[in-house]
Design a protein around this motif. Structure first.
Motif, short mmCIF file in Angstrom:
data_model
loop_
_atom_site.label_atom_id
_atom_site.label_comp_id
_atom_site.label_asym_id
_atom_site.label_seq_id
_atom_site.Cartn_x
_atom_site.Cartn_y
_atom_site.Cartn_z
N THR A 77 73.56 100.56 111.00
CA THR A 77 73.69 100.87 109.59
C THR A 77 73.01 102.20 109.27
OG1 THR A 77 73.74 98.53 109.00
CG2 THR A 77 73.19 100.06 107.24
N SER A 81 72.46 104.87 105.79
CA SER A 81 72.61 105.07 104.34
C SER A 81 72.04 106.41 103.95
CB SER A 81 71.84 104.00 103.56
OG SER A 81 72.45 102.76 103.65
N THR A 119 74.40 105.69 96.42
CA THR A 119 73.97 105.37 97.78
C THR A 119 75.19 104.96 98.56
OG1 THR A 119 71.79 104.66 97.01
CG2 THR A 119 72.47 103.93 99.21
N THR A 128 76.67 103.72 102.22
CA THR A 128 76.22 103.05 103.45
C THR A 128 77.41 102.82 104.37
OG1 THR A 128 74.47 101.92 102.23
CG2 THR A 128 75.09 100.98 104.35
N THR A 172 78.31 100.77 107.97
CA THR A 172 77.84 99.76 108.91
C THR A 172 78.82 99.64 110.05
OG1 THR A 172 76.74 98.55 107.13
CG2 THR A 172 77.16 97.34 109.17
N ARG A 209 75.38 109.78 109.96
CA ARG A 209 74.33 110.22 109.03
C ARG A 209 74.69 111.60 108.47
NH1 ARG A 209 69.72 108.42 107.83
NH2 ARG A 209 69.47 107.11 109.65
#
Length: 171
Positions: free
Chosen positions: A6, A8, A120, A122, A124, A151
């Motif tokens: 994960t 974020s 935000t 994210t 996964t 990222r």
């Protein structure tokens, strides 16, 4: 070593949550801020509801692929999420857990006192493969661990979203 599953990142956007939601919940607008997405087919216009299926066209370093996605959360002004449930070329698709994406939106005060949005995003990793196999795949697909690659993708997406929704852009 186990792979990171994960990633974020967040950014403050100078637009209210409803305006941000209108962009992130409409997959046809994703190419406006995503470094890899080149388009989406949704069967409609505007934000999608939970359960809606859409197809995304993507490209990285000249390699193109198609994803089939299903919306898993659609809370106007608060949260939009989807799961990539198939990936591949136009005719052959691997149906398996691939990844999920989420945008969480929170009202936030801007320096000028106006209401903006803390976005935000994210990602996964939902691939069900041994970590050793994932490391080999990642080395070929991204030349590094996929989480590190994502990222940077998240940071780029969020910077572009911030610019897209800057005052005076016409959105």
């Amino acid at each position: 070593m186990a792979r990171r599953r994960t990633v974020s990142d967040s950014v403050l956007v100078a637009a209210p949550p409803a305006a941000v939601y209108a962009v992130v919940a409409d997959p046809t607008r994703t190419p406006e801020y995503s470094p890899e997405n080149r388009g989406a087919r949704t069967g409609g216009a505007g934000p999608l509801p939970v359960g809606a299926v859409f197809t995304g066209d993507n490209e990285r370093r000249g390699f193109r692929w198609v994803t089939e996605c299903v919306v898993t959360a659609a809370e106007p002004g608060e949260r939009f999420a989807f799961r990539v449930r198939a990936i591949g070329g136009a005719r052959r698709r691997l149906r398996a857990g691939i990844a999920s994406w989420e945008h969480r939106l929170e009202p936030a005060a801007l320096p000028d006192g106006q209401v903006g949005t803390r976005v935000t995003q994210t990602w996964t990793d939902e691939r069900r493969m041994p970590d050793a196999v994932a490391r080999v795949f990642d080395a070929v697909a991204t030349r590094e661990p996929f989480a590190d690659f994502q990222r940077r993708n998240l940071a780029t997406s969020l910077q572009r979203l911030q610019a897209l929704l800057a005052p005076g852009d016409g959105s």
